[in-house]
Design a protein around this motif. Structure first.
Motif, PDB file in Angstrom:
ATOM      1  N   SER A 104       3.806   8.245  -0.314  1.00 41.95           N
ATOM      2  CA  SER A 104       2.801   7.567   0.507  1.00 41.95           C
ATOM      3  C   SER A 104       2.744   8.256   1.856  1.00 41.95           C
ATOM      4  O   SER A 104       3.781   8.459   2.488  1.00 41.95           O
ATOM      5  N   ARG A 162       0.598   8.546   5.775  1.00 46.45           N
ATOM      6  CA  ARG A 162      -0.326   7.902   6.706  1.00 46.45           C
ATOM      7  C   ARG A 162      -0.511   8.792   7.935  1.00 46.45           C
ATOM      8  O   ARG A 162       0.437   9.422   8.389  1.00 46.45           O
ATOM      9  N   HIS A 174      -7.502   8.707   1.326  1.00 40.50           N
ATOM     10  CA  HIS A 174      -8.429   8.620   2.448  1.00 40.50           C
ATOM     11  C   HIS A 174      -7.870   9.430   3.629  1.00 40.50           C
ATOM     12  O   HIS A 174      -6.703   9.798   3.640  1.00 40.50           O
ATOM     13  N   ALA A 218      -4.876   7.535   4.972  1.00 39.67           N
ATOM     14  CA  ALA A 218      -3.931   6.945   4.005  1.00 39.67           C
ATOM     15  C   ALA A 218      -4.100   7.636   2.670  1.00 39.67           C
ATOM     16  O   ALA A 218      -5.134   7.498   2.027  1.00 39.67           O
ATOM     17  N   ALA A 219      -3.102   8.397   2.269  1.00 38.89           N
ATOM     18  CA  ALA A 219      -3.240   9.168   1.036  1.00 38.89           C
ATOM     19  C   ALA A 219      -1.879   9.294   0.366  1.00 38.89           C
ATOM     20  O   ALA A 219      -0.861   8.844   0.905  1.00 38.89           O
ATOM     21  N   GLN A 234       6.710   9.314  -5.875  1.00 40.29           N
ATOM     22  CA  GLN A 234       5.384   8.888  -5.450  1.00 40.29           C
ATOM     23  C   GLN A 234       5.412   8.878  -3.926  1.00 40.29           C
ATOM     24  O   GLN A 234       6.211   8.159  -3.319  1.00 40.29           O
ATOM     25  N   PHE A 285       0.501  11.503  -3.056  1.00 38.60           N
ATOM     26  CA  PHE A 285       0.585  12.480  -4.149  1.00 38.60           C
ATOM     27  C   PHE A 285       1.870  12.231  -4.922  1.00 38.60           C
ATOM     28  O   PHE A 285       2.728  11.464  -4.486  1.00 38.60           O
ATOM     29  N   THR A 286       1.951  12.864  -6.088  1.00 38.44           N
ATOM     30  CA  THR A 286       3.135  12.738  -6.946  1.00 38.44           C
ATOM     31  C   THR A 286       3.861  14.068  -6.957  1.00 38.44           C
ATOM     32  O   THR A 286       3.224  15.120  -7.023  1.00 38.44           O
ATOM     33  N   GLY A 288      -2.749  15.299  -5.160  1.00 41.02           N
ATOM     34  CA  GLY A 288      -3.017  13.867  -4.971  1.00 41.02           C
ATOM     35  C   GLY A 288      -4.359  13.635  -4.334  1.00 41.02           C
ATOM     36  O   GLY A 288      -5.306  14.390  -4.551  1.00 41.02           O
ATOM     37  N   GLY A 289      -4.459  12.601  -3.501  1.00 39.49           N
ATOM     38  CA  GLY A 289      -5.720  12.302  -2.850  1.00 39.49           C
ATOM     39  C   GLY A 289      -5.610  11.036  -2.030  1.00 39.49           C
ATOM     40  O   GLY A 289      -4.510  10.581  -1.739  1.00 39.49           O
ATOM     41  N   ARG A 348      -6.451   9.182 -12.331  1.00 39.07           N
ATOM     42  CA  ARG A 348      -5.845   7.978 -11.734  1.00 39.07           C
ATOM     43  C   ARG A 348      -5.995   6.751 -12.640  1.00 39.07           C
ATOM     44  O   ARG A 348      -5.496   5.680 -12.319  1.00 39.07           O
ATOM     45  N   HIS A 355     -13.636   6.096  -2.582  1.00 38.74           N
ATOM     46  CA  HIS A 355     -12.856   7.279  -2.181  1.00 38.74           C
ATOM     47  C   HIS A 355     -13.793   8.459  -1.911  1.00 38.74           C
ATOM     48  O   HIS A 355     -14.605   8.802  -2.783  1.00 38.74           O
TER      49      HIS A 355
END
Ligand code: AMP
Ligand code: MN
Ligand code: MN
Length: 347
Positions: A300, A302, A321, A324-325, A298, A327-328, A318-319, A122, A142
């Motif tokens: 997003s 939730r 919380h 809320a996380a 990208q 990935f690509t 990805g990664g 990252r 994280h």
């Protein structure tokens, strides 16, 4: 104005009175002491935060940068994006004169400190400097961060990296002035969603009280972060909402780079879109696919709490919380959503 009153106004706020110190953290006191020692004995210090910086990444980094500079250190701060520009909504964050592009960043820092980054990946273009750094302090919150530093200051229970940044500042003997407080506040309100997320702790509110006491302007910061955008954003929002899909507890939509180009809208302006989509009552999970300038998606995501989207995103490389996380993805929109949905069903 009587001299007496002016005297009182000129006096810096007493931010670290006995009753108002940063809350204790699970980071052992010996680790904080080691961090202070490493910083004290190094003249040139390289700071880094994660790619596509948000308020927590940039604000935590620059807040510490201010304090290091006041200690007489030479500071280089950066983030490893190909396109090295600070998103418009973070231009108000003070201290950006400390920023250097990745091309001018120390290749082999004596001491490097990373902020809000769960992994070397990252840190993007700064990854090689991380590997070459003689000493590496990792400051992060994280849960997925398994500690890639020579010294790790990680508190997975902290609602923001800014909480840890303030603890370091306190231990360095730094004083909160309005610039430093503005940086930290940007991080705190970004990651707590303005104290709305479940991660919001008493420590977050206590810290906010110390920061606001320095005279920063919460209203102006909130407007910069959330309450303004170019007109083109409304057009892109309209297009994204026009094709939003609700299916079996997942609400999702996407924005292509063609959508953005039609309105001259930079990628970073899409950060708030997920907050519109995630309000859907009928959905437990929300996702927004945003095509970046390189053509990658990208994503997003939730959750409202039942689903651990960090685990789902981690399975996709990805990664983030629990709630809320991201990935690509280099697949098509349909394939990306199909894979995400498949993992959601298993979760
Ligand atoms: P965002 O949706 O961009 O606000 O990101 C939410 C959370 O997911 C943040 O904590 C990010 O660090 C994390 N995250 C977003 N994108 C990625 C990614 N491509 N890889 C790893 N973590 C990510
Ligand atoms: Mn972040
Ligand atoms: Mn963060």
């Amino acid at each position: 104005m009587t001299p007496d009153v002016r005297d009182r106004l000129d006096r810096p706020p007493r931010v670290y009175a006995d009753t108002a110190q940063p809350a204790s953290s699970p980071v052992p006191e010996s680790a904080w002491r080691r961090a202070v020692q490493l910083i004290s004995q190094t003249d040139d210090i390289a700071l880094a935060c994660h790619v596509s910086p948000d308020g927590d990444a940039l604000g935590s980094m620059l807040a510490v940068g201010f304090v290091l500079r006041s200690m007489g250190k030479r500071v280089a701060a950066s983030f490893g994006d190909q396109d090295f520009t600070v998103p418009r909504l973070l231009r108000f964050v003070p201290g950006q004169e400390m920023l250097v592009p990745p091309a001018d960043y120390p290749a082999e820092p004596d001491l490097m400190i990373t902020f809000d980054s769960p992994s070397i990946g990252r840190l993007g273009l700064l990854g090689e400097s991380v590997r070459q750094a003689h000493q590496l302090i990792v400051i992060d919150h994280h849960p997925s961060n398994d500690g890639f530093g020579t010294l790790d200051l990680i508190d997975p229970g902290a609602p923001a990296t800014a909480i840890l940044a303030e603890q370091l500042i306190y231990r360095l003997g730094g004083t909160l002035d309005r610039d430093i407080a503005t940086c930290l506040y940007a991080g705190l309100v970004t990651d707590t969603g303005s104290f709305r997320h479940s991660s919001t702790t008493p420590a977050a509110h206590e810290m906010a009280a110390r920061l606001v006491a320095t005279g920063l302007h919460p209203d102006e910061i909130a407007r910069e972060l959330w309450d303004r955008s170019p007109f083109g954003y409304l057009k892109v929002l309209a297009a994204a909402l026009d094709r939003v899909v609700l299916d079996d507890g997942l609400v999702w939509t996407y924005v292509t780079r063609v959508d953005r180009a039609a309105q001259g809208l930079p990628y970073s302006e899409l950060e708030g879109l997920i907050d519109v989509v995630r309000r859907t009552d009928e959905a437990e999970v929300a996702a927004v696919l945003k095509e970046d300038d390189q053509g990658a998606w990208q994503v997003s995501t939730r959750s409202k709490g039942r689903v651990d989207v960090a685990a789902v995103c981690a399975a996709l490389g990805g990664g983030g919380h629990h709630n809320a996380a991201g990935f690509t993805s280099h697949d098509s929109v349909e394939e990306t959503v199909a894979k995400f949905r498949e993992l959601l069903r298993e979760a």
